[in-house]
Design a protein around this motif. Sequence first.
Motif, PDB file in Angstrom:
ATOM      1  N   UNK A   1       0.809  -1.212   0.000  1.00  0.00           N
ATOM      2  CA  UNK A   1       0.000   0.000   0.000  1.00  0.00           C
ATOM      3  C   UNK A   1       0.843   1.264   0.000  1.00  0.00           C
ATOM      4  N   UNK A   2       2.011   1.201   0.615  1.00  0.00           N
ATOM      5  CA  UNK A   2       2.869   2.370   0.741  1.00  0.00           C
ATOM      6  C   UNK A   2       3.790   2.609  -0.433  1.00  0.00           C
ATOM      7  N   UNK A   3       3.646   1.841  -1.515  1.00  0.00           N
ATOM      8  CA  UNK A   3       4.407   2.101  -2.730  1.00  0.00           C
ATOM      9  C   UNK A   3       5.724   1.376  -2.862  1.00  0.00           C
ATOM     10  N   UNK A   4       6.196   0.760  -1.786  1.00  0.00           N
ATOM     11  CA  UNK A   4       7.498   0.111  -1.817  1.00  0.00           C
ATOM     12  C   UNK A   4       7.577  -0.974  -2.887  1.00  0.00           C
ATOM     13  N   UNK A   5       6.549  -1.798  -2.983  1.00  0.00           N
ATOM     14  CA  UNK A   5       6.585  -2.914  -3.918  1.00  0.00           C
ATOM     15  C   UNK A   5       6.490  -2.452  -5.374  1.00  0.00           C
ATOM     16  N   UNK A   6       5.919  -1.281  -5.601  1.00  0.00           N
ATOM     17  CA  UNK A   6       5.789  -0.790  -6.969  1.00  0.00           C
ATOM     18  C   UNK A   6       7.124  -0.369  -7.567  1.00  0.00           C
ATOM     19  N   UNK A   7       8.110  -0.123  -6.710  1.00  0.00           N
ATOM     20  CA  UNK A   7       9.432   0.285  -7.206  1.00  0.00           C
ATOM     21  C   UNK A   7      10.490  -0.777  -6.910  1.00  0.00           C
ATOM     22  N   UNK A   8      10.063  -1.952  -6.456  1.00  0.00           N
ATOM     23  CA  UNK A   8      10.987  -3.035  -6.120  1.00  0.00           C
ATOM     24  C   UNK A   8      10.665  -4.253  -6.975  1.00  0.00           C
ATOM     25  N   UNK A   9      11.689  -4.805  -7.630  1.00  0.00           N
ATOM     26  CA  UNK A   9      11.493  -5.957  -8.494  1.00  0.00           C
ATOM     27  C   UNK A   9      11.983  -5.664  -9.902  1.00  0.00           C
ATOM     28  N   UNK A  10      12.038  -6.705 -10.711  1.00  0.00           N
ATOM     29  CA  UNK A  10      12.521  -6.569 -12.084  1.00  0.00           C
ATOM     30  C   UNK A  10      11.526  -5.778 -12.926  1.00  0.00           C
ATOM     31  N   UNK A  11      12.041  -5.020 -13.879  1.00  0.00           N
ATOM     32  CA  UNK A  11      11.179  -4.198 -14.717  1.00  0.00           C
ATOM     33  C   UNK A  11      10.329  -5.065 -15.649  1.00  0.00           C
TER      34      UNK A  11
ATOM     35  N   UNK B   1       8.314  -7.564  -2.550  1.00  0.00           N
ATOM     36  CA  UNK B   1       8.569  -6.979  -1.237  1.00  0.00           C
ATOM     37  C   UNK B   1      10.062  -7.040  -0.947  1.00  0.00           C
ATOM     38  N   UNK B   2      10.500  -6.231  -0.018  1.00  0.00           N
ATOM     39  CA  UNK B   2      11.888  -6.308   0.436  1.00  0.00           C
ATOM     40  C   UNK B   2      12.110  -7.613   1.180  1.00  0.00           C
ATOM     41  N   UNK B   3      13.347  -8.071   1.222  1.00  0.00           N
ATOM     42  CA  UNK B   3      13.665  -9.339   1.866  1.00  0.00           C
ATOM     43  C   UNK B   3      13.614  -9.294   3.375  1.00  0.00           C
ATOM     44  N   UNK B   4      13.524  -8.118   3.950  1.00  0.00           N
ATOM     45  CA  UNK B   4      13.338  -7.970   5.393  1.00  0.00           C
ATOM     46  C   UNK B   4      12.028  -7.216   5.627  1.00  0.00           C
ATOM     47  N   UNK B   5      11.541  -7.229   6.858  1.00  0.00           N
ATOM     48  CA  UNK B   5      10.286  -6.539   7.190  1.00  0.00           C
ATOM     49  C   UNK B   5      10.564  -5.045   7.311  1.00  0.00           C
ATOM     50  N   UNK B   6      10.719  -4.422   6.157  1.00  0.00           N
ATOM     51  CA  UNK B   6      11.211  -3.047   6.113  1.00  0.00           C
ATOM     52  C   UNK B   6      10.277  -2.067   6.801  1.00  0.00           C
ATOM     53  N   UNK B   7       8.969  -2.204   6.607  1.00  0.00           N
ATOM     54  CA  UNK B   7       8.027  -1.274   7.235  1.00  0.00           C
ATOM     55  C   UNK B   7       8.071  -1.393   8.756  1.00  0.00           C
ATOM     56  N   UNK B   8       8.134  -2.619   9.263  1.00  0.00           N
ATOM     57  CA  UNK B   8       8.221  -2.831  10.712  1.00  0.00           C
ATOM     58  C   UNK B   8       9.503  -2.241  11.282  1.00  0.00           C
ATOM     59  N   UNK B   9      10.629  -2.575  10.664  1.00  0.00           N
ATOM     60  CA  UNK B   9      11.919  -2.169  11.216  1.00  0.00           C
ATOM     61  C   UNK B   9      12.105  -0.660  11.172  1.00  0.00           C
ATOM     62  N   UNK B  10      11.712  -0.028  10.064  1.00  0.00           N
ATOM     63  CA  UNK B  10      11.870   1.426   9.987  1.00  0.00           C
ATOM     64  C   UNK B  10      10.899   2.139  10.920  1.00  0.00           C
ATOM     65  N   UNK B  11       9.717   1.572  11.122  1.00  0.00           N
ATOM     66  CA  UNK B  11       8.806   2.165  12.101  1.00  0.00           C
ATOM     67  C   UNK B  11       9.402   2.067  13.499  1.00  0.00           C
ATOM     68  N   UNK B  12      10.058   0.942  13.802  1.00  0.00           N
ATOM     69  CA  UNK B  12      10.748   0.824  15.084  1.00  0.00           C
ATOM     70  C   UNK B  12      11.824   1.875  15.253  1.00  0.00           C
ATOM     71  N   UNK B  13      12.562   2.142  14.172  1.00  0.00           N
ATOM     72  CA  UNK B  13      13.604   3.171  14.240  1.00  0.00           C
ATOM     73  C   UNK B  13      13.005   4.553  14.459  1.00  0.00           C
ATOM     74  N   UNK B  14      11.964   4.888  13.683  1.00  0.00           N
ATOM     75  CA  UNK B  14      11.328   6.197  13.852  1.00  0.00           C
ATOM     76  C   UNK B  14      10.705   6.326  15.241  1.00  0.00           C
ATOM     77  N   UNK B  15      10.121   5.241  15.757  1.00  0.00           N
ATOM     78  CA  UNK B  15       9.554   5.283  17.102  1.00  0.00           C
ATOM     79  C   UNK B  15      10.642   5.606  18.131  1.00  0.00           C
ATOM     80  N   UNK B  16      11.805   4.995  17.965  1.00  0.00           N
ATOM     81  CA  UNK B  16      12.918   5.271  18.875  1.00  0.00           C
ATOM     82  C   UNK B  16      13.325   6.738  18.812  1.00  0.00           C
ATOM     83  N   UNK B  17      13.406   7.274  17.595  1.00  0.00           N
ATOM     84  CA  UNK B  17      13.755   8.691  17.434  1.00  0.00           C
ATOM     85  C   UNK B  17      12.728   9.572  18.133  1.00  0.00           C
ATOM     86  N   UNK B  18      11.440   9.255  17.933  1.00  0.00           N
ATOM     87  CA  UNK B  18      10.392  10.039  18.581  1.00  0.00           C
ATOM     88  C   UNK B  18      10.473   9.978  20.092  1.00  0.00           C
ATOM     89  N   UNK B  19      10.746   8.798  20.630  1.00  0.00           N
ATOM     90  CA  UNK B  19      10.859   8.636  22.080  1.00  0.00           C
ATOM     91  C   UNK B  19      12.033   9.445  22.621  1.00  0.00           C
TER      92      UNK B  19
END
Length: 394
Positions: free
Chosen positions: A152-162, A172-190
Amino acid sequence: MKALDDIFVLDLSRVLAGPWATQILGDLGADVVKVERPGRGDDTRGWGPPFLTDPETGAIGDASYFLCANRNKRSIALDIVTPEGQETIRALAARADVLVENYKVGGLKKYGLDYASLSQINPRLIYCSITGFGQDGPLAGKAGYDFMIQAMGGMMSITGERDGLPGSGPQKAGIALADLTTGLYATIGILGALHQRERTGRGQYIDMALLDTQVAMLSNHAASYFLSGKVPGRLGNGHATIVPYQSFPTADGHLVIAVGNDGQFARLAAALGHPEWGSDARYVTNAARVANRAELIPMIEAETVKHPSAALQATLEACVVPCGQINTIDKVFDEPQVRHRGMKRTVAHPLAGELPVGASPLRLSESPVSYDRAPPTVGQHTAEVLREKLGRDG
């Protein structure tokens, strides 16, 4: 001294985004107490195989998924459905600096454990809620998981072979990118809220959404769309605005070549036996190379495929052209630089003895990260925490 050794974090989160944030806080020295359901604990304890096993008895422990995001924490087992469990959490929240939770919107209000309720008993509390879509809006009540958020957030539309090539299609990315980056942003906010509290004496509410984070992470692709009105697409391992900046075939595999400026391209061209490319008007600037990508890339591929990956890497590194082989995970941890930087550590674990863990990338000169606690077993520290924080025996 540790950077956050005076901070008490009450962790009501599960799965990945929240635990990733609280693990970072624990790495920085915070006292993180993870609240789990009695018996089962965090869902990710069962997200395997592989599972941790006792080397002597063969007893099965937690899944690797849980182990990756829960070091430097203590676990207490409480049933928040019961009045007793709710009262204990309120008592702990009254003493906490930070609370992190990822229940559905409004899920903790019925227990009196929402921000409005807990901030009344502890105005200094920093309360961070993590959900798929945020606390308001038409999708606020919808469950959100990493895979669907990448879509939904557009990541998959720009990831993969043309399109038009074998294996094309959104990925999708090979790691849970949305989860991990949200964790990072949450840490920054805290951390920002903790700094603000030093000036105001008051805590605040932090509303983190996976979708918000994924949209923010579109970065240059969003900026390109805003500027040009053109919708970015998939380019495989290519780059939308830098050429050549992708993987190239070699005699025995592939090599990533990441040319970041025109001087590097001229040196690449010379190393591949075609110094004339470096002065050709079609390729002399990055903008020209992007415009002429379709003819330039096959020419480079025709040269790189003649050389083994290691030999080509050595040649390009000698003339200062950024490049690197594509490592599998085992080779990552055998890389001399990764080993030198200590990106694999061990912690003492009650079941495994010594448990290997991926290290934190944070390097603080005066308050370095430490690896004091292995990921806990369910309720391992219940008696200890209740005695220490509340003066209770159980």
